[in-house]
Write a protein that holds these residues in place. Structure first.
Motif, PDB file in Angstrom:
ATOM      1  N   ASP A   1      -5.692   1.790  19.203  1.00  0.00           N
ATOM      2  CA  ASP A   1      -5.531   3.174  18.765  1.00  0.00           C
ATOM      3  C   ASP A   1      -4.461   3.339  17.689  1.00  0.00           C
ATOM      4  O   ASP A   1      -4.460   4.332  16.965  1.00  0.00           O
ATOM      5  CB  ASP A   1      -5.183   4.075  19.957  1.00  0.00           C
ATOM      6  N   GLU A   2      -3.552   2.382  17.581  1.00  0.00           N
ATOM      7  CA  GLU A   2      -2.498   2.463  16.562  1.00  0.00           C
ATOM      8  C   GLU A   2      -3.052   2.235  15.163  1.00  0.00           C
ATOM      9  O   GLU A   2      -2.466   2.671  14.182  1.00  0.00           O
ATOM     10  CB  GLU A   2      -1.422   1.422  16.819  1.00  0.00           C
ATOM     11  N   ARG A   3      -4.180   1.519  15.058  1.00  0.00           N
ATOM     12  CA  ARG A   3      -4.750   1.159  13.766  1.00  0.00           C
ATOM     13  C   ARG A   3      -5.525   2.338  13.181  1.00  0.00           C
ATOM     14  O   ARG A   3      -6.176   3.082  13.888  1.00  0.00           O
ATOM     15  CB  ARG A   3      -5.679  -0.041  13.933  1.00  0.00           C
ATOM     16  N   GLY A   4      -5.454   2.492  11.890  1.00  0.00           N
ATOM     17  CA  GLY A   4      -6.201   3.541  11.207  1.00  0.00           C
ATOM     18  C   GLY A   4      -5.274   4.417  10.388  1.00  0.00           C
ATOM     19  O   GLY A   4      -4.054   4.327  10.471  1.00  0.00           O
ATOM     20  N   ASP A   5      -5.876   5.268   9.559  1.00  0.00           N
ATOM     21  CA  ASP A   5      -5.100   6.173   8.706  1.00  0.00           C
ATOM     22  C   ASP A   5      -4.020   5.431   7.925  1.00  0.00           C
ATOM     23  O   ASP A   5      -2.849   5.816   7.926  1.00  0.00           O
ATOM     24  CB  ASP A   5      -4.461   7.299   9.524  1.00  0.00           C
ATOM     25  N   GLY A   6      -4.408   4.337   7.277  1.00  0.00           N
ATOM     26  CA  GLY A   6      -3.457   3.580   6.467  1.00  0.00           C
ATOM     27  C   GLY A   6      -2.532   2.681   7.250  1.00  0.00           C
ATOM     28  O   GLY A   6      -1.526   2.213   6.734  1.00  0.00           O
ATOM     29  N   ARG A   7      -2.826   2.426   8.496  1.00  0.00           N
ATOM     30  CA  ARG A   7      -1.991   1.573   9.352  1.00  0.00           C
ATOM     31  C   ARG A   7      -2.788   0.307   9.686  1.00  0.00           C
ATOM     32  O   ARG A   7      -3.655   0.338  10.541  1.00  0.00           O
ATOM     33  CB  ARG A   7      -1.618   2.317  10.627  1.00  0.00           C
TER      34      ARG A   7
ATOM     35  N   PRO B   1      10.176  -2.817  11.020  1.00  0.00           N
ATOM     36  CA  PRO B   1       9.065  -3.267  10.176  1.00  0.00           C
ATOM     37  C   PRO B   1       8.477  -2.098   9.385  1.00  0.00           C
ATOM     38  O   PRO B   1       8.486  -0.956   9.841  1.00  0.00           O
ATOM     39  CB  PRO B   1       8.044  -3.802  11.179  1.00  0.00           C
ATOM     40  N   LEU B   2       7.994  -2.411   8.185  1.00  0.00           N
ATOM     41  CA  LEU B   2       7.256  -1.427   7.404  1.00  0.00           C
ATOM     42  C   LEU B   2       5.807  -1.465   7.858  1.00  0.00           C
ATOM     43  O   LEU B   2       5.296  -2.521   8.253  1.00  0.00           O
ATOM     44  CB  LEU B   2       7.329  -1.754   5.915  1.00  0.00           C
ATOM     45  N   VAL B   3       5.132  -0.342   7.806  1.00  0.00           N
ATOM     46  CA  VAL B   3       3.717  -0.293   8.141  1.00  0.00           C
ATOM     47  C   VAL B   3       2.939  -0.322   6.832  1.00  0.00           C
ATOM     48  O   VAL B   3       3.119   0.548   5.974  1.00  0.00           O
ATOM     49  CB  VAL B   3       3.369   0.964   8.967  1.00  0.00           C
ATOM     50  N   ALA B   4       2.105  -1.338   6.683  1.00  0.00           N
ATOM     51  CA  ALA B   4       1.323  -1.518   5.466  1.00  0.00           C
ATOM     52  C   ALA B   4      -0.100  -1.019   5.670  1.00  0.00           C
ATOM     53  O   ALA B   4      -0.649  -1.110   6.766  1.00  0.00           O
ATOM     54  CB  ALA B   4       1.300  -3.003   5.077  1.00  0.00           C
ATOM     55  N   SER B   5      -0.688  -0.515   4.600  1.00  0.00           N
ATOM     56  CA  SER B   5      -2.079  -0.078   4.665  1.00  0.00           C
ATOM     57  C   SER B   5      -3.023  -1.219   4.320  1.00  0.00           C
ATOM     58  O   SER B   5      -4.236  -1.044   4.358  1.00  0.00           O
ATOM     59  CB  SER B   5      -2.311   1.096   3.711  1.00  0.00           C
TER      60      SER B   5
ATOM     61  N   GLY C   1       0.813  -1.203   0.000  1.00  0.00           N
ATOM     62  CA  GLY C   1       0.000   0.000   0.000  1.00  0.00           C
ATOM     63  C   GLY C   1       0.845   1.251   0.000  1.00  0.00           C
ATOM     64  O   GLY C   1       2.002   1.237   0.421  1.00  0.00           O
ATOM     65  N   PHE C   2       0.276   2.339  -0.484  1.00  0.00           N
ATOM     66  CA  PHE C   2       0.950   3.640  -0.543  1.00  0.00           C
ATOM     67  C   PHE C   2       2.294   3.554  -1.254  1.00  0.00           C
ATOM     68  O   PHE C   2       3.279   4.165  -0.826  1.00  0.00           O
ATOM     69  CB  PHE C   2       1.116   4.241   0.853  1.00  0.00           C
ATOM     70  N   GLY C   3       2.356   2.759  -2.330  1.00  0.00           N
ATOM     71  CA  GLY C   3       3.572   2.675  -3.127  1.00  0.00           C
ATOM     72  C   GLY C   3       4.675   1.811  -2.548  1.00  0.00           C
ATOM     73  O   GLY C   3       5.777   1.794  -3.064  1.00  0.00           O
ATOM     74  N   LYS C   4       4.394   1.083  -1.465  1.00  0.00           N
ATOM     75  CA  LYS C   4       5.402   0.203  -0.859  1.00  0.00           C
ATOM     76  C   LYS C   4       5.204  -1.212  -1.397  1.00  0.00           C
ATOM     77  O   LYS C   4       4.078  -1.710  -1.477  1.00  0.00           O
ATOM     78  CB  LYS C   4       5.261   0.166   0.662  1.00  0.00           C
ATOM     79  N   PHE C   5       6.308  -1.862  -1.734  1.00  0.00           N
ATOM     80  CA  PHE C   5       6.292  -3.239  -2.213  1.00  0.00           C
ATOM     81  C   PHE C   5       7.405  -4.008  -1.524  1.00  0.00           C
ATOM     82  O   PHE C   5       8.409  -3.434  -1.122  1.00  0.00           O
ATOM     83  CB  PHE C   5       6.516  -3.299  -3.732  1.00  0.00           C
ATOM     84  N   ALA C   6       7.213  -5.315  -1.397  1.00  0.00           N
ATOM     85  CA  ALA C   6       8.258  -6.179  -0.846  1.00  0.00           C
ATOM     86  C   ALA C   6       8.233  -7.492  -1.613  1.00  0.00           C
ATOM     87  O   ALA C   6       7.182  -7.922  -2.101  1.00  0.00           O
ATOM     88  CB  ALA C   6       8.024  -6.435   0.640  1.00  0.00           C
ATOM     89  N   ARG C   7       9.401  -8.112  -1.698  1.00  0.00           N
ATOM     90  CA  ARG C   7       9.448  -9.444  -2.308  1.00  0.00           C
ATOM     91  C   ARG C   7       8.817 -10.439  -1.355  1.00  0.00           C
ATOM     92  O   ARG C   7       9.113 -10.449  -0.150  1.00  0.00           O
ATOM     93  CB  ARG C   7      10.897  -9.846  -2.578  1.00  0.00           C
ATOM     94  N   ALA C   8       7.948 -11.266  -1.858  1.00  0.00           N
ATOM     95  CA  ALA C   8       7.243 -12.244  -1.031  1.00  0.00           C
ATOM     96  C   ALA C   8       8.203 -13.180  -0.310  1.00  0.00           C
ATOM     97  O   ALA C   8       7.965 -13.550   0.843  1.00  0.00           O
ATOM     98  CB  ALA C   8       6.262 -13.048  -1.877  1.00  0.00           C
ATOM     99  N   ASP C   9       9.308 -13.546  -0.957  1.00  0.00           N
ATOM    100  CA  ASP C   9      10.238 -14.477  -0.334  1.00  0.00           C
ATOM    101  C   ASP C   9      11.135 -13.817   0.714  1.00  0.00           C
ATOM    102  O   ASP C   9      11.913 -14.485   1.377  1.00  0.00           O
ATOM    103  CB  ASP C   9      11.090 -15.194  -1.389  1.00  0.00           C
ATOM    104  N   ARG C  10      11.012 -12.490   0.919  1.00  0.00           N
ATOM    105  CA  ARG C  10      11.796 -11.776   1.936  1.00  0.00           C
ATOM    106  C   ARG C  10      10.951 -11.404   3.163  1.00  0.00           C
ATOM    107  O   ARG C  10      11.488 -10.984   4.173  1.00  0.00           O
ATOM    108  CB  ARG C  10      12.404 -10.497   1.347  1.00  0.00           C
TER     109      ARG C  10
END
Length: 113
Positions: A30-36, A48-52, A11-20
């Motif tokens: 409260d941490e959840r929301g706004d793309g989190r 860690p990256l935060v994914a939407s 999400g938001f232009g972030k990508f990761a290799r599935a095997d990594r």
């Protein structure tokens, strides 16, 4: 892990290799929301990256459909355990149990995104 190299959108232009990708954590409270939605741990990346996107969607994109029901099953068993304990003590909060049951059912019947 998947054997082929596949890119997974976080999400938001972030990508990761599935095997990594080696761990996913659902963000709650409260941490959840706004793309989190999900913390994604990637081999070679310190934090860690935060994914939407949800962990179920990420797992599906990784080709790991069998792993998706794990959290829902855990939550259903926790709900059943709490209900049994509350019934034994003679106190049952039907509002809380009803809310949790509806949320659990909704999470298992949502169409794939």
């Amino acid at each position: 892990m998947v054997s082929e190299t596949r890119m997974v959108a976080l999400g938001f232009g972030k990508f990761a290799r599935a095997d990594r990708i080696f761990a996913l954590e659902r963000i709650t409270g409260d941490e959840r929301g706004d793309g989190r939605r999900t913390r994604v741990w990637i081999d070679g990346v310190t934090e860690p990256l935060v994914a939407s996107r949800t962990e179920a969607t990420i797992l599906r994109d990784m080709g790991q459909e069998a792993a998706i029901l794990g959290p829902e099953l855990d939550e259903a068993l926790d709900l059943a355990s709490r209900l049994a304990a509350a019934a034994d003590e003679g106190r049952v909060d039907l509002s809380d149990l009803g809310r949790r049951a509806r949320r659990l059912l909704a999470s298992t019947t949502e169409p794939p995104r």
